[in-house]
Design a protein around this motif. Structure first.
Motif, PDB file in Angstrom:
ATOM      1  N   SER A 168       0.810  -1.215   0.000  1.00  0.00           N
ATOM      2  CA  SER A 168       0.000   0.000   0.000  1.00  0.00           C
ATOM      3  C   SER A 168       0.847   1.269   0.000  1.00  0.00           C
ATOM      4  N   GLY A 169       2.109   1.135   0.304  1.00  0.00           N
ATOM      5  CA  GLY A 169       3.014   2.283   0.302  1.00  0.00           C
ATOM      6  C   GLY A 169       4.405   1.828  -0.084  1.00  0.00           C
ATOM      7  N   ASP A 170       5.362   2.726   0.008  1.00  0.00           N
ATOM      8  CA  ASP A 170       6.740   2.342  -0.288  1.00  0.00           C
ATOM      9  C   ASP A 170       7.230   1.328   0.742  1.00  0.00           C
ATOM     10  N   PRO A 171       8.025   0.341   0.315  1.00  0.00           N
ATOM     11  CA  PRO A 171       8.548  -0.637   1.282  1.00  0.00           C
ATOM     12  C   PRO A 171       9.483   0.027   2.278  1.00  0.00           C
ATOM     13  N   VAL A 172       9.436  -0.454   3.521  1.00  0.00           N
ATOM     14  CA  VAL A 172      10.267   0.134   4.570  1.00  0.00           C
ATOM     15  C   VAL A 172      11.222  -0.882   5.196  1.00  0.00           C
ATOM     16  N   THR A 173      10.958  -2.165   5.061  1.00  0.00           N
ATOM     17  CA  THR A 173      11.856  -3.181   5.617  1.00  0.00           C
ATOM     18  C   THR A 173      12.840  -3.638   4.548  1.00  0.00           C
ATOM     19  N   ALA A 174      13.952  -4.206   4.997  1.00  0.00           N
ATOM     20  CA  ALA A 174      14.931  -4.729   4.049  1.00  0.00           C
ATOM     21  C   ALA A 174      14.318  -5.825   3.186  1.00  0.00           C
ATOM     22  N   LEU A 175      13.520  -6.700   3.808  1.00  0.00           N
ATOM     23  CA  LEU A 175      12.889  -7.777   3.042  1.00  0.00           C
ATOM     24  C   LEU A 175      11.894  -7.215   2.027  1.00  0.00           C
ATOM     25  N   GLY A 176      11.146  -6.188   2.427  1.00  0.00           N
ATOM     26  CA  GLY A 176      10.206  -5.571   1.504  1.00  0.00           C
ATOM     27  C   GLY A 176      10.904  -4.950   0.314  1.00  0.00           C
ATOM     28  N   LEU A 177      12.024  -4.268   0.553  1.00  0.00           N
ATOM     29  CA  LEU A 177      12.795  -3.689  -0.545  1.00  0.00           C
ATOM     30  C   LEU A 177      13.294  -4.776  -1.495  1.00  0.00           C
ATOM     31  N   LEU A 178      13.809  -5.869  -0.925  1.00  0.00           N
ATOM     32  CA  LEU A 178      14.306  -6.964  -1.764  1.00  0.00           C
ATOM     33  C   LEU A 178      13.199  -7.568  -2.618  1.00  0.00           C
ATOM     34  N   VAL A 179      12.063  -7.849  -2.005  1.00  0.00           N
ATOM     35  CA  VAL A 179      10.974  -8.511  -2.737  1.00  0.00           C
ATOM     36  C   VAL A 179      10.434  -7.610  -3.840  1.00  0.00           C
ATOM     37  N   ARG A 180      10.256  -6.329  -3.562  1.00  0.00           N
ATOM     38  CA  ARG A 180       9.760  -5.435  -4.616  1.00  0.00           C
ATOM     39  C   ARG A 180      10.793  -5.283  -5.725  1.00  0.00           C
ATOM     40  N   GLY A 181      12.077  -5.319  -5.376  1.00  0.00           N
ATOM     41  CA  GLY A 181      13.109  -5.298  -6.403  1.00  0.00           C
ATOM     42  C   GLY A 181      13.119  -6.561  -7.240  1.00  0.00           C
ATOM     43  N   LEU A 182      12.895  -7.708  -6.603  1.00  0.00           N
ATOM     44  CA  LEU A 182      12.823  -8.968  -7.351  1.00  0.00           C
ATOM     45  C   LEU A 182      11.619  -8.988  -8.284  1.00  0.00           C
ATOM     46  N   GLN A 183      10.513  -8.429  -7.832  1.00  0.00           N
ATOM     47  CA  GLN A 183       9.341  -8.350  -8.706  1.00  0.00           C
ATOM     48  C   GLN A 183       9.651  -7.524  -9.950  1.00  0.00           C
ATOM     49  N   LEU A 184      10.393  -6.447  -9.771  1.00  0.00           N
ATOM     50  CA  LEU A 184      10.770  -5.619 -10.915  1.00  0.00           C
ATOM     51  C   LEU A 184      11.678  -6.388 -11.865  1.00  0.00           C
ATOM     52  N   ARG A 185      12.606  -7.177 -11.318  1.00  0.00           N
ATOM     53  CA  ARG A 185      13.473  -7.993 -12.169  1.00  0.00           C
ATOM     54  C   ARG A 185      12.656  -9.018 -12.942  1.00  0.00           C
ATOM     55  N   LEU A 186      11.675  -9.607 -12.275  1.00  0.00           N
ATOM     56  CA  LEU A 186      10.815 -10.585 -12.940  1.00  0.00           C
ATOM     57  C   LEU A 186      10.072  -9.943 -14.107  1.00  0.00           C
ATOM     58  N   ARG A 187       9.510  -8.786 -13.871  1.00  0.00           N
ATOM     59  CA  ARG A 187       8.720  -8.125 -14.923  1.00  0.00           C
ATOM     60  C   ARG A 187       9.579  -7.681 -16.096  1.00  0.00           C
ATOM     61  N   SER A 188      10.816  -7.302 -15.838  1.00  0.00           N
ATOM     62  CA  SER A 188      11.681  -6.781 -16.907  1.00  0.00           C
ATOM     63  C   SER A 188      12.587  -7.839 -17.504  1.00  0.00           C
ATOM     64  N   HIS A 189      12.434  -9.097 -17.052  1.00  0.00           N
ATOM     65  CA  HIS A 189      13.255 -10.209 -17.552  1.00  0.00           C
ATOM     66  C   HIS A 189      14.753  -9.930 -17.353  1.00  0.00           C
ATOM     67  N   ALA A 190      15.084  -9.382 -16.191  1.00  0.00           N
ATOM     68  CA  ALA A 190      16.482  -9.094 -15.874  1.00  0.00           C
ATOM     69  C   ALA A 190      17.253 -10.392 -15.660  1.00  0.00           C
ATOM     70  N   LEU A 191      18.564 -10.268 -15.678  1.00  0.00           N
ATOM     71  CA  LEU A 191      19.435 -11.415 -15.448  1.00  0.00           C
ATOM     72  C   LEU A 191      19.239 -11.967 -14.033  1.00  0.00           C
ATOM     73  N   PRO A 192      19.622 -13.218 -13.810  1.00  0.00           N
ATOM     74  CA  PRO A 192      19.594 -13.747 -12.438  1.00  0.00           C
ATOM     75  C   PRO A 192      20.436 -12.872 -11.512  1.00  0.00           C
ATOM     76  N   VAL A 193      20.202 -13.005 -10.214  1.00  0.00           N
ATOM     77  CA  VAL A 193      20.861 -12.135  -9.245  1.00  0.00           C
ATOM     78  C   VAL A 193      21.227 -12.935  -8.003  1.00  0.00           C
ATOM     79  N   THR A 194      22.240 -12.460  -7.298  1.00  0.00           N
ATOM     80  CA  THR A 194      22.672 -13.068  -6.034  1.00  0.00           C
ATOM     81  C   THR A 194      22.363 -12.111  -4.886  1.00  0.00           C
ATOM     82  N   LEU A 195      21.693 -12.612  -3.854  1.00  0.00           N
ATOM     83  CA  LEU A 195      21.455 -11.863  -2.621  1.00  0.00           C
ATOM     84  C   LEU A 195      22.470 -12.354  -1.592  1.00  0.00           C
ATOM     85  N   LEU A 196      23.353 -11.470  -1.162  1.00  0.00           N
ATOM     86  CA  LEU A 196      24.529 -11.858  -0.384  1.00  0.00           C
ATOM     87  C   LEU A 196      24.482 -11.207   0.992  1.00  0.00           C
TER      88      LEU A 196
END
Length: 514
Positions: A168-196
C-alpha cells in the motif's frame, strides 16, 4: 605508514576528493563506473570490509563492480555517511589501526551516490531491479531481518512487515525492498541475481532465503505464485562469514586523517588489521574477483560461521557485559582486566571450543589467543556499551547454541550462565547496574519488555528465572533446565550487591577449573 602519535593542531584542510589523490601513503582508488552491486546497510562494517575487498579485487580484474550503498534506517530524513560521502566524491578513508603507534590508510573509492531508503524507496527498488545489478548485499544487523521473537521466522505481526506485504506504500523493511526489487526484475526479464547477506546469522544465506520464502508466501495469490517460481530459478543466497573489528567513528579518527594525510574526511572508518571473508561459491551472475583480495571461497561456510559466532562474537558480548559491570568503558580494558579477561578466556576454552567442529585450517587454542590479542588492541577504542547493545537479538545467536550443547552433554557452563545474568543486570538494572553516565547507554529493543517482566517478579533471583524461562533470551532447552536457571538466578543475586561482579567472576572461574 604514519605515526598515530603525531601531534599538533589540525589546520583548515581541503576535503578528501579524487582530485586530491594520491596523498602520501594513500593510493588513488580504482574507477568503478558501473554499479553492479547494491548494498543495503551503508554502515562502518560494510565500508571497512566488503568495500575494501571489492576495491582490491578491481585492481586485479575489471568489472561492473561499483557499489550503490543504501542507508536502511527507518524514519531518517538524512544520513551522515551519505551526506559526508556526497561532499567527498563518494570517498572516505579506511584507517587500519594496529597495537603500536602506526596507522595505514586506504581509500576504497568504489561507491556510487548513496540512497536513503526512508526517503528514496522507489529508487532503491529500481536499483535492485536493474539489469546492471548482479549482486545485492546486506549488512543490516540482526534487527534488520524483521525476525519474530523465536529468532528464526518472519515477524508477520510487525506493522512494517504487514504494510510491505500489502504494497500500500513504499517498502520500509529490508525484506520488503528486496521482494519489490525482485518483482521488478521478474517483470523486466532481468538477469539472475545473487542476494549476499554478510550479517552475523548462522547459515545466513539459508536464513535469508527462508525469510524471503515466508514473505513471498504471504503475498496475495497472483503476486505469490509468479515470484515463487522466479525466486527458485533465478536467485541465489549464498552463506558467508565476515570477520573484522570495526568500531564507531570518533573525532580522533577524523583528526588522524587530517594529521597523517593532510585532507579533511568527515566520514572515515577505523578497523583492525585482521580481516577474513569466507563465502559459499554460489553466484547466479558474475562476481568480483574477491579471492584476489584474500577472500576464501568454499562449499561449506558453516564451520567458519559457527566458530566466529560463538568464539569471536560470543566472547565479545561476554566481555562487554562483564566490562560494563566492572566499570570498564573500552573492550581492550575489559580483556586486559585480570578477572574479566580470565573468565572470558575460560569460557572460550572450556565452554565454547568443545561445542565446535573447527575448519581443518584452524587450531582452536591458537585462534583463542589470536582473538584475545585482537580484542586487546587499544587503538580501536571499541566501547563496551556499543558492543553490549542489542543483546536480546545477539544472545540467541551468539550464546544459545553453546549453552544448549553444554547442557546436552551434561555440563552447566558457569561463565556463560554468568553472562546471561550480567546481560539481565545491565538491561533491567538501569543506572543502578552500571555507571551509564561514564560508560554510555546500552540500547536494546527488548529493554522495556524485559524490565516490565523483571519488575513484577520480586527480587533479582526471581526476575532472572522469569527472564530466562519466558523472556525469549534463550531457547527452550536452556530455559527448562533447572540447574542452569538456578545458577543464573544465583549469579543475578550476587550481581545486585556492591562488588558482586568481582565475586561472581571469581566463583565462575573456580567452577570452570574444578
Amino acid at each position: 605508514m604514519a605515526d598515530l602519535s603525531a601531534a599538533g593542531a589540525v589546520p583548515a584542510l581541503p576535503r578528501l576528493a579524487r582530485s586530491r589523490l594520491p596523498v602520501p601513503g594513500v593510493r588513488r582508488p580504482p574507477l568503478a563506473p558501473v554499479a553492479g552491486i547494491v548494498h543495503l546497510g551503508l554502515g562502518n562494517f560494510h565500508r571497512a570490509h566488503q568495500a575494501v575487498y571489492t576495491a582490491e579485487a578491481l585492481r586485479h580484474s575489471e568489472g561492473p563492480w561499483g557499489i550503490r550503498g543504501v542507508a536502511t534506517g527507518r524514519g531518517r530524513s538524512s544520513h551522515p555517511v551519505i551526506d559526508g560521502m556526497a561532499q567527498q566524491d563518494e570517498l572516505y578513508t579506511v584507517l587500519t589501526l594496529g597495537h603500536g603507534q602506526q596507522v595505514a590508510a586506504q581509500v576504497p573509492g568504489v561507491h556510487h551516490p548513496g540512497l536513503l531508503a526512508a526517503q528514496q524507496a522507489p529508487e532503491v527498488v529500481a536499483a535492485i531491479g536493474s539489469d546492471a545489478t548482479r549482486i545485492v548485499s546486506l549488512t543490516v544487523t540482526e534487527k534488520g531481518y524483521s525476525l519474530a521473537p523465536d529468532g528464526r521466522s518472519l515477524d508477520l505481526d510487525d506493522p512494517a512487515v504487514r504494510s510491505d506485504l500489502t504494497g500500500s506504500g513504499d517498502p520500509v523493511t529490508a525484506l520488503g525492498l528486496l521482494v519489490r526489487g525482485l518483482q521488478l526484475r521478474l517483470r523486466s526479464h532481468a538477469l539472475p541475481v545473487t542476494l549476499l547477506t554478510c550479517d552475523n546469522l548462522m547459515d545466513n544465506g539459508g536464513h535469508l532465503r527462508a525469510l524471503l520464502d515466508e514473505f513471498i508466501g504471504a503475498l496475495p495469490g497472483p503476486e505469490r505464485d509468479d515470484l515463487q517460481a522466479y525466486f527458485a530459478a533465478s536467485v541465489s543466497t549464498p552463506s558467508t562469514m565476515v570477520d573484522r573489528i570495526v568500531p564507531a567513528t570518533t573525532d580522533e579518527h577524523r583528526a588522524l586523517v587530517a594529521r597523517c594525510f593532510g585532507v579533511r574526511d568527515t566520514v572515515p572508518v577505523a578497523a583492525e588489521p585482521y580481516r577474513l571473508w569466507v563465502l559459499e561459491d554460489d553466484f547466479r551472475a558474475s562476481r568480483p574477483a574477491w579471492e584476489e583480495a584474500g577472500a576464501v571461497f568454499t562449499t561449506d561456510v558453516a564451520p567458519y560461521e559457527l566458530m566466529k559466532l560463538r568464539l569471536l562474537n560470543g566472547a565479545h558480548s561476554l566481555l562487554a557485559y562483564f566490562g560494563l559491570l566492572r566499570g570498564l568503558p573500552r573492550m581492550d580494558q575489559a580483556v586486559s582486566d585480570d578477572l574479566t579477561g580470565a573468565a572470558v578466556r575460560a569460557a572460550m576454552t572450556d565452554e565454547i571450543l568443545p561445542t565446535l567442529t573447527l575448519p581443518d585450517d584452524v587450531n582452536g587454542p591458537s585462534y583463542v589467543d589470536e582473538l584475545l590479542g585482537r580484542f586487546a588492541n587499544p587503538a580501536l577504542g571499541h566501547h563496551t556499551a556499543q558492543v553490549g547493545s542489542d543483546g536480546s537479538l545477539k544472545i540467541p545467536v551468539r550464546w544459545a547454541g553453546a549453552i544448549g550443547e553444554n547442557l546436552r552433554a551434561g555440563r552447566v557452563p558457569p561463565v556463560l550462565a554468568l553472562g546471561v545474568a550480567a546481560y539481565i543486570r545491565v538491561v533491567t538494572g538501569g543506572p543502578d547496574a552500571y555507571d551509564e553516565a561514564a560508560l554510555g547507554t546500552v540500547l536494546d529493543p527488548a529493554t522495556a519488555r524485559l524490565r516490565a517482566l523483571a519488575a513484577g517478579a520480586g527480587g533479582p533471583a526471581k526476575a532472572a528465572r522469569v527472564l530466562v524461562e519466558s523472556g525469549g533470551i534463550l531457547p527452550e532447552q536452556a530455559a527448562a533446565d533447572a540447574e542452569f536457571t538456578a545458577l543464573v538466578a544465583e549469579y543475578a543475586t550476587a550481581l545486585a550487591t556492591p562488588y558482586g561482579i568481582d565475586a561472581a567472576l571469581s566463583e565462575a572461574l573456580r567452577a570452570v577449573r574444578r
